[in-house]
Structures are given as structure tokens and as C-alpha cells.
Design an enzyme around this catalytic site. Structure first.
Site, PDB file in Angstrom:
ATOM      1  N   GLN A 164      31.063 -16.585  54.659  1.00 24.58           N
ATOM      2  CA  GLN A 164      30.541 -15.648  55.657  1.00 24.58           C
ATOM      3  C   GLN A 164      29.543 -16.353  56.575  1.00 24.58           C
ATOM      4  OE1 GLN A 164      31.698 -12.505  55.966  1.00 24.58           O
ATOM      5  NE2 GLN A 164      30.346 -12.031  57.653  1.00 24.58           N
TER       6      GLN A 164
ATOM      7  N   LYS B  32      34.687  -6.375  52.241  1.00 21.90           N
ATOM      8  CA  LYS B  32      35.834  -7.267  52.014  1.00 21.90           C
ATOM      9  C   LYS B  32      36.264  -7.212  50.548  1.00 21.90           C
ATOM     10  CE  LYS B  32      34.681 -10.211  55.937  1.00 21.90           C
ATOM     11  NZ  LYS B  32      33.986 -11.368  56.496  1.00 21.90           N
TER      12      LYS B  32
ATOM     13  N   ASP C 269      40.128 -17.408  57.437  1.00 20.08           N
ATOM     14  CA  ASP C 269      39.447 -17.083  58.691  1.00 20.08           C
ATOM     15  C   ASP C 269      40.100 -17.799  59.878  1.00 20.08           C
ATOM     16  OD1 ASP C 269      37.240 -15.314  58.578  1.00 20.08           O
ATOM     17  OD2 ASP C 269      36.019 -16.815  57.550  1.00 20.08           O
TER      18      ASP C 269
HETATM   19  N1  GUN Z   1      30.800 -13.482  60.651  1.00 24.44           N
HETATM   20  C1  GUN Z   1      31.134 -12.571  61.601  1.00 24.44           C
HETATM   21  N2  GUN Z   1      32.470 -12.426  61.647  1.00 24.44           N
HETATM   22  C2  GUN Z   1      32.980 -13.252  60.709  1.00 24.44           C
HETATM   23  C3  GUN Z   1      34.309 -13.530  60.288  1.00 24.44           C
HETATM   24  O1  GUN Z   1      35.299 -13.011  60.777  1.00 24.44           O
HETATM   25  N3  GUN Z   1      34.413 -14.437  59.279  1.00 24.44           N
HETATM   26  C4  GUN Z   1      33.341 -15.039  58.726  1.00 24.44           C
HETATM   27  N4  GUN Z   1      33.560 -15.917  57.763  1.00 24.44           N
HETATM   28  N5  GUN Z   1      32.110 -14.809  59.101  1.00 24.44           N
HETATM   29  C5  GUN Z   1      31.933 -13.903  60.080  1.00 24.44           C
END
Ligand code: GUN
Length: 283
Positions: free
Chosen positions: A96, A52, A119
Site C-alpha cells: 500500500q 481489500k 497493482d
Molecule cells: N494507494 C492509493 N491507491 C493505491 C493503489 O491502487 N495501490 C496501492 N498499492 N497503493 C495505493
């Protein structure tokens, strides 16, 4: 069979995002900024977080990664989020998941400013999606829709079966398919005779986190198969929730793992961060 290449679509969409970021910066003097917070040392999360960060730099966005020890208290994490909510250099905040067990995920998500919730996990954003009036869509389901659009696969009137009902993928995916006029069925671990549903799917989306769980005999010939799973095998290789080798013999189109849905998730995160920055500018 058509290979639905998230790698290819991602590159195209990121190119457009990079151009828009450049234009936005020159018009406003503002650089879109994303904060990514990771607690603990889940190795898969570490890879996602690094990707990211790298992706932000590639499209000209600012990003900062906060890696906190597994011993971080919920209060410490909430204090960091309060600072980030107030920080004008940050337009997107992503925590995350999963978080260590002693931290309440729901409470954490509730304390991210909805305007910065790239998100789209905050209840306010989930609610907006439910009624079809939203700024952000959750990254993975939005990435799946972008893939279908790119290859001209229209869900309208099709039987769409979503296997998995997580808040991150399954539930919002079903909603987005419904919004695009598919007839949607959601299956899960308590579904009886799963194959009877999956065999009826024109579009099958699988997000359960079990390697090669969907086998060829569960798929209708000519179906479109979207595999959201990313599982690491004992030999270190990645594989999806569907048996790619066997299913590619009968499906009309399918996403590979890696290189399918995975890259789209980050691309949609970049898109949401740019949208957030634009929304702040409009205020
Ligand atoms: N863990 C697995 N997929 C995601 C996601 O799309 N966003 C976040 N914040 N955590 C994750």
C-alpha cells in the site's frame, strides 16, 4: 443525469469473480491468494487495506495483511517481499502506498515479482501496458474503463481529458483511453488555463486529490465526468475532486463519491489476483 454507480457495477463484477474463483478452486485445488502490506499508520491506507482484505474473503480468496510499524527499514520490507515472492500460496502482492519517507517506493516496487504485481506498478508491467500486451492493468484506471463499458460509453473518437498525471492513475488512464481510440489530453498542476481544456472534454477524468476543484463552469454540458478523488472534509464526509451537486445539473453521466470509482479499484484488484493465480497454474 445518469449516475455511474461503481457500487452496482462492482457487485455485478464481484459476483462473476466469485463464481470464477469457485470454479478455479474446484479445478485446481488452489485458492487464489493476496498479500497486502502496509507500513505505518496512515488512516486512509488502513481503511483501504481493511476493505481489500474483506473483499478477498467475500469472493472466496485467501488474503493476509501485514501491518508493519512506521520504523520498518527498507531492508526489512524487501526481506518480507523476497519471502512473499517465493511463497506459492500467494499469487498477488500489494504494498500500500504511500510508504514512509525513509523507504524508496521505486525500489520496493522493483522488488515485487512482476508475476505477482497485481497493482501493475512494476516497470515490466508498465512497459507491457505501453505496448498493449499485458496481464494486469492498474486497478483504478481499469475500474474506470469497466464503468464506461458497463454503461455503454465508448471513448472512441471522443475528446477525453485526464486531469492528473500520477503513475497510479493519470498516466495509465490516459494510455487506456488512447488504446480505446479516444483523443486524449493530459492536464496537470502546470497546465495553463485548465478550464479551456476541461470544457472541451466529452469524457473528463479527474484524479488530483483536491476537494471540489472542478466546478460546473469547467464542464461541457452533456459531458461524462469520472471523479477519481476521495477527499475527507472537515465534517468527516467524503467528497470528490469535482463539485457533484452543481455538475450533475449539466453532465450526462457522472460518478458519485463515495460509491463511484472507489469500489471498482478493489474489484479490479480481485480480478488481477485471480488472473495471477490462473497464470501461475498455466506455468
Ligand atoms: N494507494 C492509493 N491507491 C493505491 C493503489 O491502487 N495501490 C496501492 N498499492 N497503493 C495505493
Amino acid at each position: 443525469m445518469l449516475v455511474i454507480s461503481g457500487k452496482e457495477v462492482s457487485a455485478a463484477v464481484r459476483q462473476t469473480i466469485a463464481e470464477e474463483v469457485k470454479e478455479f478452486k474446484s479445478e485446481t485445488g488452489v485458492t487464489p491468494g493476496l498479500a497486502v502490506v502496509m507500513v505505518g499508520d496512515n488512516p486512509a491506507s488502513a481503511v483501504y487495506v481493511r476493505n481489500k482484505h474483506k473483499a478477498c474473503a467475500e469472493v472466496g480468496m485467501y488474503s493476509e495483511v501485514h501491518t508493519l510499524p512506521a520504523s520498518t527499514t527498507e531492508e526489512e520490507l524487501l526481506a518480507l517481499l523476497r519471502q512473499m515472492n517465493e511463497n506459492p500460496a500467494l499469487h498477488g502482492i500489494l504494498v500500500q502506498l504511500p510508504l514512509p519517507k525513509h523507504i524508496n517506493e521505486e525500489r520496493v516496487i522493483a522488488n515485487i515479482s512482476p508475476e505477482k504485481d497485481v497493482d501493475a506498478f512494476h516497470a515490466q508491467n508498465v512497459g507491457k501496458i505501453m505496448i498493449g500486451n499485458y496481464s494486469f492493468l492498474p486497478c483504478t484506471p481499469a475500474g474506470v474503463m469497466e464503468l464506461l463499458d458497463y454503461y455503454g460509453i465508448d471513448p472512441a473518437g471522443k475528446n477525453c481529458v485526464v486531469v492528473g498525471r500520477s503513475n497510479i492513475v493519470g498516466k495509465p488512464q490516459a494510455l487506456l483511453m488512447l488504446e480505446r481510440n479516444a483523443t486524449v489530453t493530459v492536464c496537470h498542476s502546470r497546465t495553463k488555463d485548465l478550464a479551456s481544456f476541461t470544457k472541451d472534454a466529452d469524457i473528463l477524468v479527474v484524479a488530483i486529490g483536491r476537494p471540489k476543484f472542478i466546478t460546473a463552469d469547467m464542464v461541457k454540458p452533456g459531458a461524462v465526468v469520472i471523479d477519481v478523488g476521495i477527499n475527507r472534509m472537515e465534517d468527516g464526509k467524503l467528497c470528490g475532486d469535482a463539485d457533484y451537486e452543481a455538475i450533475s445539473e449539466i453532465a450526462s453521466a457522472m460518478t458519485p463519491v463515495p460509491g463511484g470509482v472507489g469500489p471498482m479499484t478493489i474489484t479490479m484488484l480481485l480480478k488481477n489476483t485471480l488472473t495471477a493465480a490462473k497464470n501461475f497454474q498455466k506455468k
